[in-house]
Write an enzyme that holds these catalytic residues in place. Structure first.
Site, PDB file in Angstrom:
ATOM      1  N   ALA A 401       0.828  -1.205   0.000  1.00  0.00           N
ATOM      2  CA  ALA A 401       0.000   0.000   0.000  1.00  0.00           C
ATOM      3  C   ALA A 401       0.861   1.253   0.000  1.00  0.00           C
ATOM      4  O   ALA A 401       0.568   2.227  -0.705  1.00  0.00           O
ATOM      5  CB  ALA A 401      -0.932  -0.009   1.215  1.00  0.00           C
ATOM      6  N   CYS A 402       1.935   1.237   0.791  1.00  0.00           N
ATOM      7  CA  CYS A 402       2.815   2.406   0.857  1.00  0.00           C
ATOM      8  C   CYS A 402       3.556   2.614  -0.458  1.00  0.00           C
ATOM      9  O   CYS A 402       3.730   3.757  -0.900  1.00  0.00           O
ATOM     10  CB  CYS A 402       3.802   2.259   2.013  1.00  0.00           C
ATOM     11  SG  CYS A 402       3.051   2.468   3.645  1.00  0.00           S
ATOM     12  N   GLN A 403       3.989   1.536  -1.090  1.00  0.00           N
ATOM     13  CA  GLN A 403       4.644   1.672  -2.392  1.00  0.00           C
ATOM     14  C   GLN A 403       3.699   2.361  -3.373  1.00  0.00           C
ATOM     15  O   GLN A 403       4.104   3.297  -4.091  1.00  0.00           O
ATOM     16  CB  GLN A 403       5.049   0.302  -2.941  1.00  0.00           C
ATOM     17  CG  GLN A 403       5.739   0.380  -4.312  1.00  0.00           C
ATOM     18  CD  GLN A 403       6.037  -0.978  -4.909  1.00  0.00           C
ATOM     19  OE1 GLN A 403       5.989  -2.006  -4.213  1.00  0.00           O
ATOM     20  NE2 GLN A 403       6.321  -1.024  -6.197  1.00  0.00           N
ATOM     21  N   PHE A 406       3.421   6.139  -2.514  1.00  0.00           N
ATOM     22  CA  PHE A 406       4.529   6.977  -2.971  1.00  0.00           C
ATOM     23  C   PHE A 406       4.528   7.123  -4.487  1.00  0.00           C
ATOM     24  O   PHE A 406       4.852   8.182  -5.013  1.00  0.00           O
ATOM     25  CB  PHE A 406       5.865   6.400  -2.489  1.00  0.00           C
ATOM     26  CG  PHE A 406       6.171   6.710  -1.057  1.00  0.00           C
ATOM     27  CD1 PHE A 406       6.537   7.994  -0.665  1.00  0.00           C
ATOM     28  CD2 PHE A 406       6.091   5.732  -0.086  1.00  0.00           C
ATOM     29  CE1 PHE A 406       6.810   8.292   0.659  1.00  0.00           C
ATOM     30  CE2 PHE A 406       6.358   6.011   1.243  1.00  0.00           C
ATOM     31  CZ  PHE A 406       6.719   7.297   1.621  1.00  0.00           C
TER      32      PHE A 406
END
Length: 439
Positions: A401-403, A406
């Site tokens: 999710a964080c990838q 960003f």
């Protein structure tokens, strides 16, 4: 493809409910429900399978990312087409699907949806994953003030005291849990992390004999990098696992003369007059209301003319709430908060720092998370054995999710280089006129 809602009074299937609020175009993901219905192309490579009624109950009780996470971690939702260590691809598909669910059904269909969901799917007894922390209001009732030393210590321990072995598999040889800086797109994770420490070291203008404080030092990567170059470095962390691992590694590498890592809150550091301070990934834990006190404390630890490198995840703008979403708050960083870059720099400047340089490393964090996901996938079986399947799935979900975040500018990563201005404005400027480091 799921059937369109009919006109009868019979309950709607899950596929019919989804179809009734979709825009009618082809879906990027197929949804298969426990009642035998479906939505989306039969040949879609990404499949979200709702295997039990608990999946729908989780969504009803906690709409949004929290309900999705609960359903996924408890196994009432399964995903085909991506590895659980690297589910990055599915977030783009789910985001497209979310935007497709913008069609407003007519009143009769809306009434049928409500009756079909019904009270039977509002069951507060639906199991919640063991690793989920209590909601913020219950944390407040526990008597611990938000971002007090004790509550911060508990929050940091929750996230970082998982298993050093697990982190070794995910983070790789550098044991660095912050954004790397890739010198080129083909660089390895280890090369990029080494380059990040080089960049911080160079920006701070460190040289042999200088004194460095690294707050929120993690497993001590920055401390060891500086110590190998003759800098006397102290690192502080609130994680027992990190402090123990880091100090053992310092001794193993024979760096005890120059390096030390302590289990200590940065607010309790007794020394002062440091030549430089690095803060790599701690601002996210400080809390928006405490930025002023945070920067004031760091400034008090620096000698006049000393430099601070503040490296932190940021919002892409400065008007949104700083509070984290429900999933991140309950599963990843309890009490974590993110602010826009202008807010952070303004708070630093308001206590007497001057901003020399700032830059956004957003693409680099997407690369970093991509490589962490690859590491988790490569060590998936060992990771599951070490921390359990739900925790391993949680980390794949979180990093994927964080990838995606960003990559799509939902979040950014900023480095600010700040100077502690001498109180005597008449003294000469001691910082070089132009940036002195290589990008």
């Amino acid at each position: 493809m799921g059937r369109k809602a009919g006109t009868g009074a019979e309950p709607m299937t899950i596929g019919e409910i989804i179809s009734s609020v979709a825009d009618g175009e082809a879906s990027p993901v197929r949804i298969e429900a426990y009642d035998g219905s479906s939505f989306g192309p039969a040949d879609c490579p990404l499949v979200v399978r709702m295997v039990s009624p608990e999946a729908l109950q989780q969504f009803v009780l906690a709409p949004g990312d929290l309900g999705l996470a609960r359903a996924y971690l408890t196994g009432s939702i399964e995903v085909d087409g991506v590895h659980p260590a690297a589910p990055h691809d599915i977030f783009g598909a789910l985001e497209i699907l979310r935007k497709k669910m913008a069609h407003k059904p007519d009143f009769a269909t809306a009434l049928r949806i409500a009756k079909s969901v019904g009270l039977k799917n509002v069951n507060p007894g639906v199991p919640v994953p063991e690793m989920e922390v209590m909601p913020p209001w219950r944390r407040a009732l526990s008597g611990l003030q938000r971002h007090s030393k004790e509550r911060d210590s508990k929050a940091v321990s929750y996230h970082y005291d998982v298993s050093n072995k697990f982190y070794e598999w995910v983070l790789g040889e550098s044991m660095t849990y912050t954004c790397a800086c890739y010198p080129n797109a083909e660089a390895s994770l280890e090369e990029a992390q080494e380059n990040k420490y080089r960049l911080v070291f160079d920006k701070l203008g460190l040289k042999a004999g200088d004194r460095l404080l690294d707050v929120g030092c993690g497993w001590g990567g920055m401390v060891r990098y500086a110590a190998r170059r003759g800098v006397h470095a102290i690192g502080v962390t609130l994680s027992k696992e990190q402090a123990g691992w880091a100090q053992a590694e310092i001794e193993k590498q024979g760096l005890g003369e120059f390096a030390e890592v302590r289990l200590q809150d940065y607010r309790d550091v007794p020394e002062g007059q440091f030549d430089a301070i690095s803060s790599i990934g701690i601002t996210e834990h400080v809390g928006r209301d405490n930025y002023s006190a945070y920067f004031e404390k760091l400034r008090s630890l620096l000698k006049p003319g000393g430099l601070l490198l503040n490296h932190s995840i940021t919002r892409p703008e400065n008007s949104r709430t700083t509070k984290a979403g429900a999933f991140i708050d309950r599963y990843i960083f309890p009490d974590g908060e993110l602010a826009g870059p202008s807010i952070i720099s303004a708070e630093a400047e308001n206590v007497g720092f001057e901003t020399i340089h700032s830059e956004n490393l957003r693409p680099h964090y997407a690369f970093t998370l991509r490589d962490w996901c690859k590491n988790l996938e490569a060590h998936w079986d060992e990771a599951v054995e070490e921390v359990g399947l739900p925790m391993a799935k949680l980390w794949g979900l979180y990093m994927g999710a964080c990838q995606y975040g960003f990559e799509t500018n939902v979040i950014q990563l900023h480095q600010f280089l700040l100077v502690n201005l001498d109180e005597d404005a008449g003294k000469p400027w001691t910082v070089p006129l132009r940036p002195w480091w290589e990008a």
